[in-house]
Design an enzyme around this catalytic site. Structure first.
Site, PDB file in Angstrom:
ATOM      1  N   GLU A 144      18.943 -16.486  -6.559  1.00 22.44           N
ATOM      2  CA  GLU A 144      18.529 -15.138  -6.970  1.00 22.44           C
ATOM      3  C   GLU A 144      18.081 -15.131  -8.436  1.00 22.44           C
ATOM      4  OE1 GLU A 144      17.676 -12.556  -5.558  1.00 22.44           O
ATOM      5  OE2 GLU A 144      17.892 -10.946  -7.013  1.00 22.44           O
ATOM      6  N   ASN A 177      -2.291   1.984   5.586  1.00 18.99           N
ATOM      7  CA  ASN A 177      -1.297   1.024   5.130  1.00 18.99           C
ATOM      8  C   ASN A 177      -0.879   0.220   6.350  1.00 18.99           C
ATOM      9  OD1 ASN A 177       0.954  -0.345   4.250  1.00 18.99           O
ATOM     10  ND2 ASN A 177       2.255   1.468   4.017  1.00 18.99           N
ATOM     11  N   GLY A 178      -1.058  -1.100   6.295  1.00 21.89           N
ATOM     12  CA  GLY A 178      -0.698  -1.927   7.439  1.00 21.89           C
ATOM     13  C   GLY A 178      -1.789  -2.944   7.719  1.00 21.89           C
ATOM     14  N   HIS A 181      19.712 -35.174  -5.704  1.00 21.11           N
ATOM     15  CA  HIS A 181      18.804 -35.685  -4.671  1.00 21.11           C
ATOM     16  C   HIS A 181      17.358 -35.264  -4.911  1.00 21.11           C
ATOM     17  CE1 HIS A 181      22.228 -37.144  -2.443  1.00 21.11           C
ATOM     18  NE2 HIS A 181      22.831 -35.984  -2.703  1.00 21.11           N
ATOM     19  N   ARG A 215       5.513   0.183  -5.611  1.00 23.00           N
ATOM     20  CA  ARG A 215       5.425  -0.604  -4.383  1.00 23.00           C
ATOM     21  C   ARG A 215       4.575  -1.857  -4.567  1.00 23.00           C
ATOM     22  NH1 ARG A 215       6.721   2.559   0.158  1.00 23.00           N
ATOM     23  NH2 ARG A 215       5.256   1.480   1.507  1.00 23.00           N
ATOM     24  N   LYS A 265      14.363 -14.063  -9.658  1.00 25.61           N
ATOM     25  CA  LYS A 265      14.120 -13.002 -10.646  1.00 25.61           C
ATOM     26  C   LYS A 265      13.198 -13.520 -11.749  1.00 25.61           C
ATOM     27  CE  LYS A 265      14.984 -10.055  -9.060  1.00 25.61           C
ATOM     28  NZ  LYS A 265      15.584  -9.940  -7.778  1.00 25.61           N
ATOM     29  N   TRP A 282      -2.801  -2.858  -1.637  1.00 26.45           N
ATOM     30  CA  TRP A 282      -2.315  -4.217  -1.872  1.00 26.45           C
ATOM     31  C   TRP A 282      -3.112  -5.082  -0.904  1.00 26.45           C
ATOM     32  CZ3 TRP A 282       0.160  -8.268   0.662  1.00 26.45           C
ATOM     33  CH2 TRP A 282       0.829  -9.195  -0.139  1.00 26.45           C
ATOM     34  N   CYS A 319       0.804  -1.231   0.000  1.00 22.42           N
ATOM     35  CA  CYS A 319       0.000   0.000   0.000  1.00 22.42           C
ATOM     36  C   CYS A 319       0.834   1.276   0.000  1.00 22.42           C
ATOM     37  CB  CYS A 319      -0.898   0.053   1.220  1.00 22.42           C
ATOM     38  SG  CYS A 319      -1.971  -1.357   1.379  1.00 22.42           S
ATOM     39  N   LYS A 330       6.958  -4.026  -3.634  1.00 23.79           N
ATOM     40  CA  LYS A 330       8.356  -3.624  -3.519  1.00 23.79           C
ATOM     41  C   LYS A 330       8.768  -3.549  -2.058  1.00 23.79           C
ATOM     42  CE  LYS A 330      12.206  -2.037  -5.140  1.00 23.79           C
ATOM     43  NZ  LYS A 330      13.037  -3.047  -5.793  1.00 23.79           N
ATOM     44  N   GLU A 353       9.603 -13.909 -10.549  1.00 23.28           N
ATOM     45  CA  GLU A 353       8.969 -12.609 -10.307  1.00 23.28           C
ATOM     46  C   GLU A 353       8.521 -11.939 -11.607  1.00 23.28           C
ATOM     47  OE1 GLU A 353      10.960 -10.642  -6.377  1.00 23.28           O
ATOM     48  OE2 GLU A 353      12.248 -10.716  -8.129  1.00 23.28           O
TER      49      GLU A 353
HETATM   50  C1  G6P Z   1      10.047  -7.660  -1.387  1.00 20.69           C
HETATM   51  C2  G6P Z   1      10.705  -7.125  -2.645  1.00 20.69           C
HETATM   52  C3  G6P Z   1      12.062  -7.790  -2.821  1.00 20.69           C
HETATM   53  C4  G6P Z   1      12.922  -7.558  -1.588  1.00 20.69           C
HETATM   54  C5  G6P Z   1      12.218  -8.032  -0.311  1.00 20.69           C
HETATM   55  C6  G6P Z   1      12.962  -7.581   0.933  1.00 20.69           C
HETATM   56  O1  G6P Z   1       9.736  -9.001  -1.540  1.00 20.69           O
HETATM   57  O2  G6P Z   1       9.881  -7.390  -3.772  1.00 20.69           O
HETATM   58  O3  G6P Z   1      12.695  -7.237  -3.957  1.00 20.69           O
HETATM   59  O4  G6P Z   1      14.126  -8.240  -1.732  1.00 20.69           O
HETATM   60  O5  G6P Z   1      10.900  -7.467  -0.246  1.00 20.69           O
HETATM   61  O6  G6P Z   1      12.930  -6.188   0.979  1.00 20.69           O
HETATM   62  P1  G6P Z   1      14.005  -5.258   1.661  1.00 20.69           P
HETATM   63  O7  G6P Z   1      13.531  -3.880   1.341  1.00 20.69           O
HETATM   64  O8  G6P Z   1      13.930  -5.542   3.141  1.00 20.69           O
HETATM   65  O9  G6P Z   1      15.318  -5.576   1.098  1.00 20.69           O
END
Ligand code: G6P
Length: 612
Positions: free
Chosen positions: A485, A100-101, A508, A27, A489, A74, A2, A607, A492
């Site tokens: 990672e 937001n929260g 395994h 976000r 990616k 969100w 949010c 985000k 996502e």
């Molecule tokens: C969300 C974002 C990721 C990020 C993670 C942790 O899932 O989409 O890109 O790595 O939060 O966020 P931070 O701001 O704590 O690194």
């Protein structure tokens, strides 16, 4: 997650609020809405979908007014829909609120209100809290501000709340606990936002509101109070972000721009810290806790998402050069455990946003037990930065693409610098190796640019494999976390199922998935495991899997047995992850684009994850 925006001043609020919401789109959200004060009444506009859908829906309606609030939602309580979108209106129709929260005890508050005859138009916890505030206002015959203060004493959970109503013209009342709130100070105007991006083009002077603080915001007045109704002097800080930093600058997507910024951001994360010629690393936060870091027999790294992957790389680096036991924890799980943390234990917390709710609580718990918290954070002045005893900013600049890219490589640089500094102070690294690694680090920006210059070949590989249903990513040692990672990616951005695994461990389980339709990405640069990974690639080829290898330039052995290769320049294995991740970022990006997906705003993702 949010986003909230507010404006009160002499200008028209609507265009400022809408533009602000667009700045917060990164976000992640599923609906948007605005509330305006118009001729002594609050008026609401809201819509499931994007901010552009909201604008279209509003069309030519009257949106005049100099005070307004806006929200991108969100979904947490209740599906994405028009009626669950914010702002919400109180039962009397006089108060509008955005939030937001999460209000954790909303069910209890809701049943109290039900007993008093309240009904609800949405499934949200927000509408419950709003009516709870209004009920207190009616029962106590008090001001909205007072009612909010009383209500918040009963509320558990996290929130940033903005309220406007019929009785307080030109006024926004705000409160914060656990979610971010920034107030921009202008001339006869104030701006409110989840971060500074909605206000950047109007003012550089901001106040970061702290937990358990309330703000009464008018065009020419900003009053901050604590929950006990005592006034607090606002601490005005100057922002050092430029507007260009939050615009696309000619790139098709923020993600691509941020990937291409890496030679610069990697350099920025070392600037003023690394002097390879003199053999020095300057980091005052680390210096301040040098004794504890040298003596520590255990370091705990806490983070979420991509930041957690940076922690996994750091684990291997600290173990290797500092000879210390390292544990890497997912904050979202760690916060609910009963971990053994004693006074003086060192916790390194990694967060791009500095606002991830789980990470915040995890370090609050550790801090209470006496741990020393070192923050590796990107956003200056964020909650985690402020909660940490010391630390180092990553200086990657504003990252807008939901999939983290440049923030990750900057985290790797800063974590490597910390490890090197500790190793040097501790004497656990030879002088020769230390000097070599400093030179290796210094060369990374140039090597990153070398990889980016070859992006066209990665685009071709993306075209070739874009229709695959699954991907496997394998790596060993330092590059195991890069396999994780890379897979993250791809998931996502392209919605293709991808799994990251330690290359040797694939025997395994994941090897059962291998057939002639499965692309397997090997992160297989020249390091201590090179021969082993060559065998792993052969094992996949023997089962007809399609192999894409990220290799050190000129590696004939792997080129011969792979279907496709992506080269990176030669680099020491400790710093190689800063480079091997770049082609994997590009691969995901190009596959996402080839599939016509919204790579900057992938579905369901946020985000900044400000709820647990
Ligand atoms: C969300 C974002 C990721 C990020 C993670 C942790 O899932 O989409 O890109 O790595 O939060 O966020 P931070 O701001 O704590 O690194």
């Amino acid at each position: 997650m949010c986003g909230i925006v507010g404006y009160t001043g002499t200008k028209q609020a609507y265009p400022i609020v809408i533009k602000g919401l667009k700045r917060l789109e990164y976000r992640g959200y599923d609906s948007a809405g605005v509330a305006l004060q118009q001729n002594g009444k609050v008026k609401l506009y809201k819509k499931q979908g994007q901010v552009a859908d909201l604008e279209e829906n509003i069309g030519t309606q009257n949106v005049e007014g100099t005070t307004g609030i806006g929200h991108t939602r969100w979904a947490t309580h209740g599906e994405p829909s028009d009626r669950n979108s914010h702002p919400h209106l109180s039962a009397s129709g006089k108060i509008a609120m955005i939030h937001n929260g999460i209000i954790e005890n909303y069910a209890q508050l809701k049943s109290e209100l039900h007993r008093k005859g309240y009904t609800f138009n949405s499934d949200t916890d927000t509408e419950v809290l709003l009516n709870f505030i209004e009920e207190i206002k009616i029962q106590n015959d008090c001001s909205l501000e007072e009612a909010l203060r009383i209500a918040l004493k009963r509320v558990t959970g996290a929130y940033v709340i903005l309220l406007i109503d019929d009785e307080n013209p030109d006024t926004i009342i705000a409160a914060r606990k656990g979610s971010p709130l920034v107030i921009g100070v202008g001339k006869n105007e104030h701006f409110l936002g989840s971060d500074a991006s909605p206000m950047l083009e109007y003012t550089k002077e901001v106040v970061y509101v702290n937990d358990y603080e309330l703000a009464i915001v008018k065009p020419d007045e900003l009053i901050l109070k604590n929950i006990g109704n005592e006034k607090i002097t606002p601490y005005i800080q100057k922002l050092d972000i430029e507007l260009a930093a939050i615009e696309k600058g000619g790139y098709d997507h923020f993600m691509l721009k941020e990937i291409f910024e890496q030679p610069q951001t990697i350099f920025d994360s070392m600037r003023g810290r690394l002097d390879a010629k003199a053999g020095t690393i300057t980091m005052s936060g680390v210096q301040q806790y040098s004794e504890q870091l040298i003596k520590a027999n255990r370091i705990i790294i806490v983070a979420c998402g991509t930041s957690w992957h940076a922690g996994l790389v750091a684990e291997y680096i600290f173990e290797e050069i500092c000879r210390v036991n390292v544990e890497v924890e997912c904050a979202s799980d760690y916060r609910y455990r009963n971990p053994v943390i004693n006074k003086g234990h060192v916790i390194i917390v990694i967060s791009k946003s500095g606002e991830t709710a789980d990470t915040i609580v995890a370090i609050e718990n550790a801090k209470e037990k006496g741990a020393i918290i070192l923050g590796v954070v990107n956003v200056v002045g964020s909650s985690i930065a402020r909660l940490s005893h010391a630390g180092a900013y990553t200086h990657a600049g504003h990252e807008i693409g939901v999939a983290s890219t440049k923030a990750f490589t900057a985290q790797l640089v800063v974590l490597t610098l910390i490890a090197l500094k500790v190793a040097y102070m501790k004497g656990s690294i030879s002088n020769e190796r230390y000097k070599k690694l400093l030179a290796e680090l210094e060369a990374i920006p140039e090597k990153a640019a070398w990889i980016l210059n070859r992006h066209e070949s990665i685009k071709k590989i993306a075209e070739k494999y874009k229709n695959a249903r699954d991907f496997l990513y394998l790596g060993r040692g330092y590059n195991f976390a890069i396999a994780l990672e890379g897979a993250l990616k791809l998931k996502e951005i392209s919605y293709i199922h991808a799994e990251g695994y330690p290359a040797a461990e694939m025997k395994h389980g994941p090897i059962a998935l291998v057939d002639d339709e499965l692309p397997v990405v090997f992160v297989a640069t020249k390091d201590a495991y090179h021969e082993k990974i060559v065998s792993n690639i052969s094992e996949i080829k023997a089962r007809k899997g399609m192999v894409i290898s990220v290799i050190t330039e000129g590696d004939e052995a792997i080129t011969e047995i792979s279907d496709d290769v992506i080269s990176i320049p030669e680099a020491d294995e400790i710093v190689a992850p800063m480079l091997t991740v770049i082609p994997l970022q590009l691969l995901s990006y190009y596959i996402g684009v080839a599939k016509n997906l919204d790579v900057d705003k992938p579905r369901n993702l946020a985000k900044s994850v400000t709820v647990e």
